[in-house]
Design an enzyme around this catalytic site. Structure first.
Site, PDB file in Angstrom:
ATOM      1  N   GLY B  50       0.796  -1.227   0.000  1.00 21.61           N
ATOM      2  CA  GLY B  50       0.000   0.000   0.000  1.00 21.61           C
ATOM      3  C   GLY B  50       0.821   1.266   0.000  1.00 21.61           C
ATOM      4  N   CYS B 259     -28.024  -9.485 -16.080  1.00 17.97           N
ATOM      5  CA  CYS B 259     -27.444  -9.246 -17.399  1.00 17.97           C
ATOM      6  C   CYS B 259     -28.387  -9.760 -18.486  1.00 17.97           C
ATOM      7  CB  CYS B 259     -26.093  -9.945 -17.506  1.00 17.97           C
ATOM      8  SG  CYS B 259     -25.384  -9.887 -19.158  1.00 17.97           S
ATOM      9  N   CYS B 262     -26.326 -12.881 -20.370  1.00 17.58           N
ATOM     10  CA  CYS B 262     -26.014 -14.148 -19.708  1.00 17.58           C
ATOM     11  C   CYS B 262     -26.848 -14.405 -18.469  1.00 17.58           C
ATOM     12  CB  CYS B 262     -24.527 -14.217 -19.343  1.00 17.58           C
ATOM     13  SG  CYS B 262     -24.103 -13.178 -17.913  1.00 17.58           S
ATOM     14  N   CYS B 284     -23.295  -7.322 -18.555  1.00 24.05           N
ATOM     15  CA  CYS B 284     -22.065  -7.457 -17.768  1.00 24.05           C
ATOM     16  C   CYS B 284     -20.980  -6.549 -18.307  1.00 24.05           C
ATOM     17  CB  CYS B 284     -21.506  -8.883 -17.867  1.00 24.05           C
ATOM     18  SG  CYS B 284     -22.423 -10.106 -16.964  1.00 24.05           S
ATOM     19  N   CYS B 290     -18.974 -12.649 -19.273  1.00 28.22           N
ATOM     20  CA  CYS B 290     -20.306 -12.769 -19.872  1.00 28.22           C
ATOM     21  C   CYS B 290     -20.288 -13.788 -21.003  1.00 28.22           C
ATOM     22  CB  CYS B 290     -20.733 -11.394 -20.403  1.00 28.22           C
ATOM     23  SG  CYS B 290     -22.481 -11.256 -20.762  1.00 28.22           S
TER      24      CYS B 290
END
Lengths: 235, 308, 261
Positions: B50, B259, B262, B284, B290
């Site tokens: 970080g 979606c 899908c 998606c 997808c």
């Protein structure tokens, strides 16, 4: 040491040095010895300008002594053993503690703090000592009533009061704490007869409770009513 | 017939085997000394999860704001045997993704793929793939502004001090202000996180929906900011916690729809306007995910495996 | 006032600070006890602000040390500990009220956020509680709690100062440093702020070091005074002693210069 002694002053002297006037020396008094016991009311007796107020202020450590000692019998905490504190050589914190718990001073004039109501002003010392605000205010009301400050003025700051009213507030503010040692500088000077008598009674009551009192009273009547002893201050 | 030709062409575009890179370029464009310098920065970054490590960013053949940081990180870690996936907003076929993939094709000749599961290196702008990552994969994020406190504290000197002393009260102040003004924490992307219980980090402008994927990911996650010249990292299996208040906990987005292609109700959906009357479609964002699901569904419906 | 405890809260030993050849503070020694208010008075250039900054951890002195008795870690030498620890202590154990509220507030965040920031900086994580605390302190400094979400620029100068005070008090520090807290305010506004400071100091039993050039402010707020001139302490003692019976020529000059309204 006398068990009831509360104040012991030895060889106290005070000289002002005025640097603004080229270092002019103004000796006020020297070699002062004074003892005050519980229950006494010692009145400092001298002509005007002789230094009575100066002496009283030295007893409060408001003025710094040029030499000598000012010993006050003081209990560090409530209920603890009494000990002697020499205000001349004590630390500022110690002096403050003595003024807080033992030594009260009724000045000649009220020092006005803006915006604080009369009631709060009188209750403040008790609140500072840890009392509950409500209880402190109740006691303040009792004192103010006795000194004939009408209830409608209690919420008003004393700045607009007459000299006599201000002085009565001043007296209430100091006597409310029931100090074992009391210093009084002309407490009744601006009061009418009725109020003067009330204040005389109050100081008498304090004395009866065992307070040691040192005062300056211009008025012979008051002197006669209160003094157990006169203390002459040589000019 | 036409469909399968198109499909094959698409396959060729996104699924390409390794080739010889173009002559005249060092492997992956950067010279070896630069790569070493960047790798040193990456090692530092990995050692201090970080923490923003400055690096000597080079001039790249595209301007700042187009992923130069991510490209330099990728160039530094890329090897001949790697399989590279590049996405932008979750999709392999946007301009940005196509250009970057082609860049590495020409300068490194590495194999490329659009299948998340097949990639060893994934460079991304603004999304994390829905398909869970696995140990051995590297995610490389393109970062515009690395400093999480930048909008609250403009001075770089001051923010470095704040990081050094883990003095992150200011960020909480920002979140407090959101709740006071709007009733909730308003940040929805590039949502600040605390890495390894120590450094506060910006995860790049991914939607907050993706933040949970950062936490204890088996993959190595590297972040490159080209303009600001900073690299930071989250090693595998490192804790990444999104900032919140006890009584206003971190929440990800959700949709009422699934979606249209899908049927997934667990992925991040893009909203597409499909005609002039404002009709919408939800699809998606992760095109590979997808496509895989659609392929799996049609395989189920035609057991022989032939297109229906 | 509760009696002073026996061990000091803050001690400065042989504290000096030089800016190049110029000695701003010369060998200062002082002790401050819990609940005590110390006034440092002097004219411009006396070194009082420099001294305050050295005491508050903002300025490492050229010589000498500052010792502070912390809540949880015993006595620390302020400039021997890490900057991180010093910063943390400056949030939890003591506070600093600047002359100008602009220096002591965040202009871009709301009053509530300003007051709650220190709590958040030391790890408070419950929005409701933080907001509740902020409201409590706004009330304490006599700011209408309905204005908790207002920005500081929408407050008057006096209110901004009170907001600054609330921001400092929220972590219940035992010591507050104040640098001319009323100097940039109108006179009528000053009075109200001084009242508030007086009340807060006595109610919260918080110690304070107040730098001021205004003797009336010193008289009202301070138990003790230090008079500074050209980097040196020329006189110190109880406030009434110093103002009613000044010993040093400079103190006499100061005391006689005060205009009576």
């Amino acid at each position: 040491m006398n068990q009831s002694r509360r104040i012991e002053v030895r060889q106290l002297s005070k000289t002002f040095t005025l640097h603004m006037q080229g270092g002019l020396h103004m000796p006020i008094f020297s070699g002062v010895d004074m003892d005050v016991d519980a229950g006494e009311c010692v009145v400092i007796h001298a002509p005007s300008g002789a230094g009575k107020s100066t002496l009283l202020r030295c007893l409060y450590a408001n003025y710094r002594a040029s030499s000598g000692s000012v010993k006050i019998r003081h209990a560090a905490q409530h209920g603890e053993a009494l000990e002697w504190v020499d205000l001349v050589s004590a630390s500022p914190q110690q002096v403050h503690a003595v003024r807080n718990g033992t030594l009260g001073f009724v000045t000649q004039f009220l020092r006005v703090i803006p915006r604080i109501s009369t009631l709060d002003l009188v209750a403040e010392p008790l609140i500072n000592q840890g009392m509950d605000a409500g209880a402190a205010q109740e006691q303040a009301k009792t004192w103010l009533s006795r000194l004939k400050i009408p209830a409608r003025l209690w919420q008003v700051p004393p700045a607009t009061f007459s000299g006599g009213e201000q002085q009565r507030v001043n007296i209430a503010r100091t006597l409310i704490s029931d100090f074992p040692v009391l210093l009084l500088d002309e407490p009744t000077a601006s009061l009418d007869e009725g109020n003067r008598d009330t204040v005389i009674t109050m100081i008498g009551e304090a004395r009866e409770r065992g307070a040691a009192v040192v005062g300056i009273f211009h008025d012979e009547y008051v002197r006669r009513a209160l003094a157990t002893r006169l203390f002459p201050l040589p000019a | 017939m036409m469909e399968s030709v198109i499909e094959q062409q698409q396959q060729q575009q996104y699924q390409q085997a390794a080739v010889e890179p173009e002559a005249g370029y060092n492997f992956a464009f950067l010279d070896e000394q630069t790569k070493r310098m960047i790798r040193r920065s990456i090692l530092k970054a990995v050692a201090i999860p970080g923490y923003q490590v400055p690096f000597g960013g080079r001039e790249m053949p595209l301007p700042y704001g187009w992923g130069t940081g991510g490209i330099q990180v990728t160039a530094a870690v890329l090897g001949r045997d790697d399989v590279l996936k590049v996405i932008d907003q979750g999709s392999d076929d946007t301009t940005n993704a196509v250009n970057i993939r082609r860049f590495f094709r020409r300068t490194a000749g590495v194999a490329t793929t659009e299948r998340t599961a097949d990639a060893t290196l994934i460079q991304t702008r603004h999304r994390i793939p829905e398909t869970p990552l696995s140990s051995g994969q590297i995610m490389i994020y393109q970062v515009p502004v690395p400093e999480p406190l930048r909008w609250l504290e403009p001075s770089e000197q001051q923010t470095r001090k704040l990081h050094a002393m883990a003095d992150y009260g200011l960020m909480s102040v920002g979140l407090y202000e959101d709740i006071a003004r709007l009733g909730k924490i308003a940040t929805s992307y590039d949502y600040p996180v605390v890495v390894n219980n120590r450094y506060m980090m910006r995860p790049s402008p991914i939607p907050k929906f993706d933040n949970p994927k950062l936490d204890r990911s088996p993959a190595l996650q590297l972040f490159g900011a080209g303009r600001e010249k900073r690299i930071y990292a989250v090693p595998p299996y490192t804790s990444v916690k999104s900032l919140d208040f006890e009584d206003y906990p971190f929440e990800i987005e959700s949709w009422e729809h699934s979606c249209s292609l899908c049927g997934s109700d667990a992925s991040f959906l893009d909203e597409l306007i499909v005609d002039d009357h404002g009709a919408r479609m939800y699809v998606c964002s992760d095109s590979d995910y997808c496509r895989q699901r659609v392929a799996a569904q049609s395989a189920q419906s035609t057991p022989s495996g032939e297109p229906s | 006032m509760m009696p002073f405890q026996s061990s000091p809260l803050l001690v400065a030993e042989n504290l000096s600070h030089r800016f190049g050849d110029f000695t701003a503070c010369d060998n200062i020694n002082l002790q401050l006890y819990p609940g005590e208010v110390l006034g440092i008075v002097g004219e411009s250039g006396s070194g009082k602000s420099t001294l305050l900054n050295c005491l508050a951890g903002h300025l490492a002195p050229s010589a000498g040390q500052v010792l502070f008795s912390t809540r949880d870690e015993g006595v620390v030498d302020l400039y021997r500990i890490s900057e991180a620890r010093r910063r943390l202590l400056s949030r939890t154990d003591w506070g600093f009220v600047h002359q100008s509220a602009r220096d002591g507030l965040r202009a871009k965040v709301s009053a509530g956020a300003n007051v709650g920031e220190r709590l958040m900086a030391v790890g408070a994580r419950n929005y409701g509680q933080i907001r509740g605390e902020a409201m409590h302190w706004l009330e304490r400094v006599e700011i209408d709690t309905a204005r908790i979400d207002d920005l500081p620029r929408n407050f008057s100068g006096g209110m901004q100062q009170r907001l600054q005070i609330a921001r400092n008090l929220v972590t219940k520090p035992r010591l507050i440093f104040m640098d001319e807290p009323t100097a940039s305010l109108d006179v009528s506004v000053q009075a109200r702020l001084l009242d508030l400071l007086r009340q807060l100091v006595s109610q919260l039993h918080v110690a304070a070091v107040i730098v001021t050039h205004d003797l009336a402010v010193a008289r009202l707020l301070a138990h003790r005074l230090m008079v500074m001139r050209q980097g040196q302490v020329v006189e110190q003692g109880l406030t009434d002693q110093v103002l009613d019976d000044p010993q040093h020529p400079y103190t006499q000059l100061l005391a006689s210069s005060v205009l009576q309204a």
